[in-house]
Design a protein around this motif. Structure first.
Motif, PDB file in Angstrom:
ATOM      1  N   LEU A 266     -21.364 -38.815 -23.709  1.00 36.28           N
ATOM      2  CA  LEU A 266     -21.547 -39.587 -22.486  1.00 36.28           C
ATOM      3  C   LEU A 266     -20.986 -41.002 -22.658  1.00 36.28           C
ATOM      4  O   LEU A 266     -20.901 -41.514 -23.778  1.00 36.28           O
ATOM      5  N   SER A 267     -20.619 -41.624 -21.546  1.00 36.23           N
ATOM      6  CA  SER A 267     -20.085 -42.989 -21.575  1.00 36.23           C
ATOM      7  C   SER A 267     -21.180 -43.967 -21.978  1.00 36.23           C
ATOM      8  O   SER A 267     -22.368 -43.644 -21.945  1.00 36.23           O
ATOM      9  N   TRP A 268     -20.773 -45.202 -22.328  1.00 36.09           N
ATOM     10  CA  TRP A 268     -21.723 -46.192 -22.826  1.00 36.09           C
ATOM     11  C   TRP A 268     -22.803 -46.512 -21.800  1.00 36.09           C
ATOM     12  O   TRP A 268     -23.980 -46.641 -22.152  1.00 36.09           O
ATOM     13  N   ASN A 269     -22.413 -46.660 -20.528  1.00 39.01           N
ATOM     14  CA  ASN A 269     -23.435 -47.005 -19.522  1.00 39.01           C
ATOM     15  C   ASN A 269     -24.409 -45.852 -19.305  1.00 39.01           C
ATOM     16  O   ASN A 269     -25.590 -46.063 -19.053  1.00 39.01           O
ATOM     17  N   ARG A 270     -23.934 -44.625 -19.461  1.00 41.24           N
ATOM     18  CA  ARG A 270     -24.837 -43.472 -19.350  1.00 41.24           C
ATOM     19  C   ARG A 270     -25.710 -43.331 -20.593  1.00 41.24           C
ATOM     20  O   ARG A 270     -26.851 -42.860 -20.500  1.00 41.24           O
ATOM     21  N   CYS A 271     -25.189 -43.735 -21.742  1.00 40.36           N
ATOM     22  CA  CYS A 271     -26.009 -43.735 -22.967  1.00 40.36           C
ATOM     23  C   CYS A 271     -27.182 -44.700 -22.813  1.00 40.36           C
ATOM     24  O   CYS A 271     -28.314 -44.383 -23.200  1.00 40.36           O
ATOM     25  N   ARG A 272     -26.905 -45.870 -22.246  1.00 41.68           N
ATOM     26  CA  ARG A 272     -27.982 -46.832 -22.015  1.00 41.68           C
ATOM     27  C   ARG A 272     -29.009 -46.264 -21.027  1.00 41.68           C
ATOM     28  O   ARG A 272     -30.228 -46.446 -21.201  1.00 41.68           O
TER      29      ARG A 272
ATOM     30  N   TRP B 153     -30.548 -53.444 -14.429  1.00 45.17           N
ATOM     31  CA  TRP B 153     -30.265 -54.736 -15.055  1.00 45.17           C
ATOM     32  C   TRP B 153     -29.339 -54.621 -16.255  1.00 45.17           C
ATOM     33  O   TRP B 153     -28.711 -55.606 -16.653  1.00 45.17           O
ATOM     34  N   VAL B 154     -29.238 -53.425 -16.874  1.00 45.32           N
ATOM     35  CA  VAL B 154     -28.316 -53.257 -18.010  1.00 45.32           C
ATOM     36  C   VAL B 154     -27.034 -52.530 -17.579  1.00 45.32           C
ATOM     37  O   VAL B 154     -26.320 -51.985 -18.418  1.00 45.32           O
ATOM     38  N   ASP B 155     -26.768 -52.550 -16.279  1.00 45.79           N
ATOM     39  CA  ASP B 155     -25.550 -51.922 -15.727  1.00 45.79           C
ATOM     40  C   ASP B 155     -25.463 -50.439 -16.085  1.00 45.79           C
ATOM     41  O   ASP B 155     -24.394 -49.935 -16.456  1.00 45.79           O
ATOM     42  N   GLY B 156     -26.589 -49.755 -15.995  1.00 48.09           N
ATOM     43  CA  GLY B 156     -26.597 -48.327 -16.252  1.00 48.09           C
ATOM     44  C   GLY B 156     -26.087 -47.531 -15.060  1.00 48.09           C
ATOM     45  O   GLY B 156     -25.735 -48.094 -14.018  1.00 48.09           O
ATOM     46  N   ASP B 157     -26.035 -46.237 -15.222  1.00 53.62           N
ATOM     47  CA  ASP B 157     -25.618 -45.339 -14.140  1.00 53.62           C
ATOM     48  C   ASP B 157     -26.840 -45.042 -13.275  1.00 53.62           C
ATOM     49  O   ASP B 157     -27.676 -44.206 -13.627  1.00 53.62           O
TER      50      ASP B 157
END
Length: 362
Positions: A265-271, A133-137
Motif C-alpha cells: 500500500l502507498s504511504w498515506n494508506r499505510c498511515r 490530520w496526517v493526510d491519510g486516505d
C-alpha cells in the motif's frame, strides 16, 4: 435514631483519620481500593454529556464524509485490497497481540479477558479524525471503520471464543449487538450525508470539513476528560495492566503500518491502516465489560479501557506531531532543492547565451 446519628459521626471521624478506608456507600471495597456508586448528579451529568458528545460525534462524522469522494469510496468497496489488509490487522493482529501480551505479563485471567475484549473490538471513529490530520486516505479510513464495525458482529464472538477459552467460558461475555448496531448507524448516516454534500456542493464541503476537523480534535480530548469526570471512585490497579495498556496501542500502530507496507500500500494508506489498527472502540469495550462481569470482578479490570484510551490518544498525537515535523522539513528541503536547481539552470543559460551573471546567482 440517636444511635444512628452517633454511628454516622463516628464513621465520618474514622474516615477523616484513616484516609485509606472506603466510604460506607462504596459498592466495591477492599480497604484501600473502592468504587463509589453513581449519585443522581453523576447520572444527570452522564446523560447530558452523552447527548452532547453524540451530537458532536455525528457532526464530526458528517464533516469527515465531506472529504470522501463517492467514486473513490465505491472503488475501495469494489477492489477491497486495502479493506482486506485492514481486516487482517483489526481481527488478526490485534487479538493475537492481546493474547501474547496477556501471556507475557502473566496477568490475572479476568484481566486477560478484558485485554482480549479490547483487542477484538472494531476501530474507533477517532481514527478518521487523526487520519485526516496526517493526510491519510479518508475514503479508505471511513470504509475500514464501517466494515470493521459491521464485521465485528461476527468476528468478535469468533475471536473471543478462540482466545478466551483458557481463561473463561466465552458464553459469559455479553456482546451488546444493539450498541454495535447503533455505532454503525451513527457512523453510516452522517458520513452518507457528508458524501452527498461533497458530491453536490464541493466548495461548501471544504468549509464544513475544516470546521469539523477542528471540532473533531476538541471532541477527542473532551472524551478523554469526560472519562475522568464520570468516575469519582479511586482504586488501585495492577502495574502490569498499565504496562499492557501502554504497549498494546503502540504495537497496534506499528504492526498495522508494517503489514500495510508489506502488502504494497502507498504511504498515506499505510498511515491510515496504522491508525485504524491501533485506535479501538474503547466505549464498546467498556459497555461489554460492564454487562459481563460482577462488581467484584470489575474492580480488577474496569479501568483498562480508560488506560488504553489515554495511551492510544497519546501515541496518535505523537504520530501526528512527528508527521507534521517531517512534512515541514520535507517541504523546506524540497524548496531549497528547487531554488538550487533554478540557480544552476540560470547560470548555464547565461553562459550559453553569453549574458552576465548577477551577484545573487553566484
Amino acid at each position: 435514631m440517636q444511635t444512628n446519628f452517633l454511628s454516622q459521626q463516628f464513621n465520618a471521624g474514622f474516615l477523616a483519620e484513616n484516609s485509606t478506608a472506603c466510604p460506607a456507600n462504596a459498592t466495591i471495597c477492599d480497604g484501600t481500593s473502592c468504587v463509589l456508586p453513581e449519585d443522581n448528579f453523576n447520572q444527570t451529568l452522564s446523560v447530558v454529556l452523552s447527548t452532547v458528545l453524540t451530537i458532536m460525534l455525528a457532526l464530526v462524522m458528517f464533516s469527515m464524509g465531506c472529504n470522501v469522494e463517492l467514486k473513490n469510496f465505491l472503488g475501495h468497496i469494489k477492489r477491497p485490497w486495502g479493506i482486506f489488509v485492514g481486516f487482517l490487522c483489526q481481527f488478526g493482529i490485534m487479538p493475537l497481540t492481546a493474547f501474547l501480551l496477556s501471556l507475557a505479563f502473566n496477568i490475572l485471567p479476568i484481566q486477560a479477558v478484558v485485554v482480549m475484549i479490547m483487542g477484538c473490538c472494531p476501530g474507533g471513529t477517532a481514527s478518521n479524525v487523526i487520519a485526516y490530520w496526517v493526510d491519510g486516505d479518508m475514503d479508505l479510513s471511513i470504509s475500514m471503520t464501517t466494515c470493521s464495525t459491521l464485521l465485528a458482529m461476527g468476528m468478535m464472538p469468533l475471536c473471543l471464543f478462540i482466545y478466551t477459552k483458557m481463561w473463561t467460558d466465552s458464553d459469559a461475555i455479553v456482546l451488546p449487538y444493539d450498541s454495535i448496531g447503533l455505532s454503525l448507524v451513527a457512523l453510516v448516516i452522517p458520513v452518507s450525508f457528508g458524501i452527498f454534500v461533497n458530491h453536490k456542493w464541493p466548495s461548501k464541503a471544504k468549509v464544513i470539513l475544516k470546521v469539523g476537523s477542528i471540532v473533531g480534535a476538541v471532541l477527542i480530548v473532551l472524551i478523554a476528560v469526560v472519562g475522568g469526570i464520570l468516575y469519582k471512585g479511586s482504586w488501585i490497579i495492577s502495574p502490569k495492566l498499565w504496562i499492557v495498556g501502554t504497549i498494546f496501542p503502540a504495537a497496534g500502530y506499528t504492526l498495522g503500518f508494517f503489514l500495510a507496507r508489506l502488502a504494497g500500500l502507498s504511504w498515506n494508506r499505510c498511515r491510515t491502516v496504522s491508525l485504524e489498527t491501533g485506535m479501538q472502540n474503547t466505549q464498546l469495550c467498556s459497555t461489554i465489560v460492564q454487562l459481563s462481569f460482577t462488581p467484584e470482578q470489575l474492580e480488577l479490570m474496569f479501568t483498562f479501557p480508560l488506560i488504553y484510551s489515554i495511551f492510544q490518544l497519546l501515541f496518535a498525537l505523537l504520530i501526528l506531531g512527528g508527521y507534521r515535523l517531517y512534512r515541514r522539513h520535507r517541504v523546506k528541503t524540497k524548496t531549497d532543492v528547487e531554488k538550487t536547481e533554478q540557480k544552476e539552470d540560470s547560470k548555464s543559460n547565461t553562459k550559453i547565451n553569453g549574458g552576465f551573471v548577477s551577484d545573487e546567482m553566484k
